[in-house]
Design a protein around this motif. Structure first.
Motif, mmCIF file in Angstrom:
data_model
loop_
_atom_site.group_PDB
_atom_site.id
_atom_site.type_symbol
_atom_site.label_atom_id
_atom_site.label_comp_id
_atom_site.label_asym_id
_atom_site.label_seq_id
_atom_site.Cartn_x
_atom_site.Cartn_y
_atom_site.Cartn_z
ATOM 1 N N ARG A 43 -4.772 3.375 -2.753
ATOM 2 C CA ARG A 43 -3.347 3.220 -2.466
ATOM 3 C C ARG A 43 -2.870 1.779 -2.485
ATOM 4 O O ARG A 43 -1.698 1.519 -2.290
ATOM 5 C CB ARG A 43 -3.030 3.860 -1.111
ATOM 6 C CG ARG A 43 -3.314 5.382 -1.111
ATOM 7 C CD ARG A 43 -2.975 6.056 0.190
ATOM 8 N NE ARG A 43 -3.484 5.337 1.183
ATOM 9 C CZ ARG A 43 -3.086 4.755 2.342
ATOM 10 N NH1 ARG A 43 -2.296 4.844 2.765
ATOM 11 N NH2 ARG A 43 -3.558 4.047 3.193
ATOM 12 N N SER A 44 -3.749 0.821 -2.739
ATOM 13 C CA SER A 44 -3.341 -0.579 -2.775
ATOM 14 C C SER A 44 -2.374 -0.808 -3.933
ATOM 15 O O SER A 44 -2.619 -0.384 -5.062
ATOM 16 C CB SER A 44 -4.549 -1.497 -2.943
ATOM 17 O OG SER A 44 -4.098 -2.835 -3.116
ATOM 18 N N GLU B 288 0.853 -1.185 0.000
ATOM 19 C CA GLU B 288 0.000 0.000 0.000
ATOM 20 C C GLU B 288 0.889 1.235 0.000
ATOM 21 O O GLU B 288 1.904 1.283 0.689
ATOM 22 C CB GLU B 288 -0.889 -0.023 1.242
ATOM 23 C CG GLU B 288 -1.908 1.079 1.300
ATOM 24 C CD GLU B 288 -2.868 0.887 2.459
ATOM 25 O OE1 GLU B 288 -3.856 0.156 2.293
ATOM 26 O OE2 GLU B 288 -2.605 1.459 3.533
ATOM 27 N N ALA B 289 0.509 2.215 -0.786
ATOM 28 C CA ALA B 289 1.272 3.465 -0.832
ATOM 29 C C ALA B 289 1.183 4.167 0.520
ATOM 30 O O ALA B 289 0.114 4.195 1.139
ATOM 31 C CB ALA B 289 0.737 4.372 -1.928
ATOM 32 N N TYR C 177 6.509 11.861 1.160
ATOM 33 C CA TYR C 177 6.818 12.107 -0.244
ATOM 34 C C TYR C 177 7.647 13.377 -0.406
ATOM 35 O O TYR C 177 7.430 14.370 0.298
ATOM 36 C CB TYR C 177 5.535 12.240 -1.071
ATOM 37 C CG TYR C 177 4.738 10.965 -1.135
ATOM 38 C CD1 TYR C 177 4.985 10.021 -2.120
ATOM 39 C CD2 TYR C 177 3.756 10.690 -0.193
ATOM 40 C CE1 TYR C 177 4.263 8.835 -2.175
ATOM 41 C CE2 TYR C 177 3.032 9.516 -0.236
ATOM 42 C CZ TYR C 177 3.289 8.596 -1.231
ATOM 43 O OH TYR C 177 2.576 7.418 -1.267
ATOM 44 N N LYS D 22 3.465 9.210 -6.153
ATOM 45 C CA LYS D 22 2.114 9.725 -5.941
ATOM 46 C C LYS D 22 1.932 10.852 -6.960
ATOM 47 O O LYS D 22 2.623 11.867 -6.894
ATOM 48 C CB LYS D 22 1.977 10.281 -4.517
ATOM 49 C CG LYS D 22 0.644 10.919 -4.210
ATOM 50 C CD LYS D 22 0.644 11.467 -2.783
ATOM 51 C CE LYS D 22 -0.672 12.126 -2.436
ATOM 52 N NZ LYS D 22 -0.658 12.664 -1.054
ATOM 53 N N TYR E 22 -5.292 11.573 -6.841
ATOM 54 C CA TYR E 22 -3.968 10.988 -7.035
ATOM 55 C C TYR E 22 -4.061 9.539 -7.492
ATOM 56 O O TYR E 22 -4.990 8.821 -7.144
ATOM 57 C CB TYR E 22 -3.165 11.033 -5.725
ATOM 58 C CG TYR E 22 -2.844 12.425 -5.285
ATOM 59 C CD1 TYR E 22 -1.754 13.112 -5.815
ATOM 60 C CD2 TYR E 22 -3.645 13.074 -4.356
ATOM 61 C CE1 TYR E 22 -1.462 14.403 -5.415
ATOM 62 C CE2 TYR E 22 -3.356 14.373 -3.952
ATOM 63 C CZ TYR E 22 -2.269 15.026 -4.492
ATOM 64 O OH TYR E 22 -1.987 16.309 -4.107
ATOM 65 N N GLN E 23 -3.048 9.133 -8.243
ATOM 66 C CA GLN E 23 -2.824 7.734 -8.564
ATOM 67 C C GLN E 23 -1.466 7.361 -7.985
ATOM 68 O O GLN E 23 -0.574 8.210 -7.884
ATOM 69 C CB GLN E 23 -2.852 7.489 -10.067
ATOM 70 C CG GLN E 23 -4.238 7.647 -10.654
ATOM 71 C CD GLN E 23 -4.264 7.483 -12.160
ATOM 72 O OE1 GLN E 23 -3.244 7.565 -12.826
ATOM 73 N NE2 GLN E 23 -5.445 7.259 -12.697
ATOM 74 N N TYR E 24 -1.314 6.094 -7.622
ATOM 75 C CA TYR E 24 -0.100 5.631 -6.950
ATOM 76 C C TYR E 24 0.548 4.496 -7.745
ATOM 77 O O TYR E 24 -0.134 3.711 -8.395
ATOM 78 C CB TYR E 24 -0.423 5.136 -5.542
ATOM 79 C CG TYR E 24 -0.967 6.219 -4.644
ATOM 80 C CD1 TYR E 24 -0.102 6.985 -3.865
ATOM 81 C CD2 TYR E 24 -2.325 6.493 -4.582
ATOM 82 C CE1 TYR E 24 -0.589 7.982 -3.035
ATOM 83 C CE2 TYR E 24 -2.813 7.492 -3.760
ATOM 84 C CZ TYR E 24 -1.948 8.227 -2.992
ATOM 85 O OH TYR E 24 -2.431 9.223 -2.172
ATOM 86 N N THR F 261 -9.998 12.506 -4.073
ATOM 87 C CA THR F 261 -8.594 12.105 -3.948
ATOM 88 C C THR F 261 -7.996 12.025 -5.360
ATOM 89 O O THR F 261 -8.041 10.975 -5.998
ATOM 90 C CB THR F 261 -8.486 10.745 -3.228
ATOM 91 O OG1 THR F 261 -9.345 9.807 -3.876
ATOM 92 C CG2 THR F 261 -8.862 10.865 -1.769
ATOM 93 N N LEU G 20 0.916 7.140 3.337
ATOM 94 C CA LEU G 20 0.138 8.383 3.393
ATOM 95 C C LEU G 20 1.032 9.614 3.308
ATOM 96 O O LEU G 20 0.620 10.654 2.806
ATOM 97 C CB LEU G 20 -0.683 8.442 4.680
ATOM 98 C CG LEU G 20 -1.846 7.459 4.765
ATOM 99 C CD1 LEU G 20 -2.429 7.448 6.174
ATOM 100 C CD2 LEU G 20 -2.904 7.826 3.744
ATOM 101 N N LYS H 252 4.213 1.754 -7.429
ATOM 102 C CA LYS H 252 5.473 1.372 -6.807
ATOM 103 C C LYS H 252 6.383 0.896 -7.935
ATOM 104 O O LYS H 252 5.916 0.350 -8.938
ATOM 105 C CB LYS H 252 5.295 0.285 -5.749
ATOM 106 C CG LYS H 252 4.865 -1.074 -6.275
ATOM 107 C CD LYS H 252 4.811 -2.090 -5.154
ATOM 108 C CE LYS H 252 4.337 -3.457 -5.657
ATOM 109 N NZ LYS H 252 4.319 -4.457 -4.584
#
Length: 125
Positions: A116-117, A50-51, A56, A73, A86-88, A84, A53, A90
């Protein structure tokens, strides 16, 4: 072409490390600035489910080594009507070839606004 239709640019520094450059550091799209943050020190790629919080870095470059995971992010126009926006994602750079100035890596992106998963596979309910 001046559209700045990317979130992060990648470069290699003299030490052979990867330099992550948010779009706002390189220029600004005519449609306005987008917030893009990078978080490091988050564990291995496999451990990031998960991203985070927070944590950053915005509007400056970030240096990572091969094998070091990071989370991006990015404020996306496709999410502008969302609470929200934003897109996340990894990512990790697996290898660097300095003679060819190339890098190979992999990434997981969650295209759902605000989610955020970063687990592999399709979500289950």
């Amino acid at each position: 072409d001046g559209s700045f239709a990317f979130d992060v640019a990648f470069d290699l520094n003299a030490a052979g490390n990867v330099v992550l450059i948010p779009v706002s550091v390189l220029g600004q799209s005519p449609s306005g600035a987008r917030a893009v943050g990078i978080a490091t020190n988050i564990g291995t790629y496999a451990q990031v489910l998960e991203a985070p919080l927070g944590g950053y870095t915005y509007d400056s470059t970030t240096v990572v080594t091969a094998g070091q995971a990071f989370v991006i992010k990015a404020q996306e126009t496709s999410c502008s009507s969302s609470l929200t926006p934003y897109q996340y994602a990894k990512a990790v750079i697996d290898s660097i070839d300095l003679t060819k100035r190339t890098m190979i890596g992999h990434v997981t992106i969650n295209l759902n606004c605000g989610f955020r998963s970063l687990r592999d596979g399709l979500p289950t309910y």
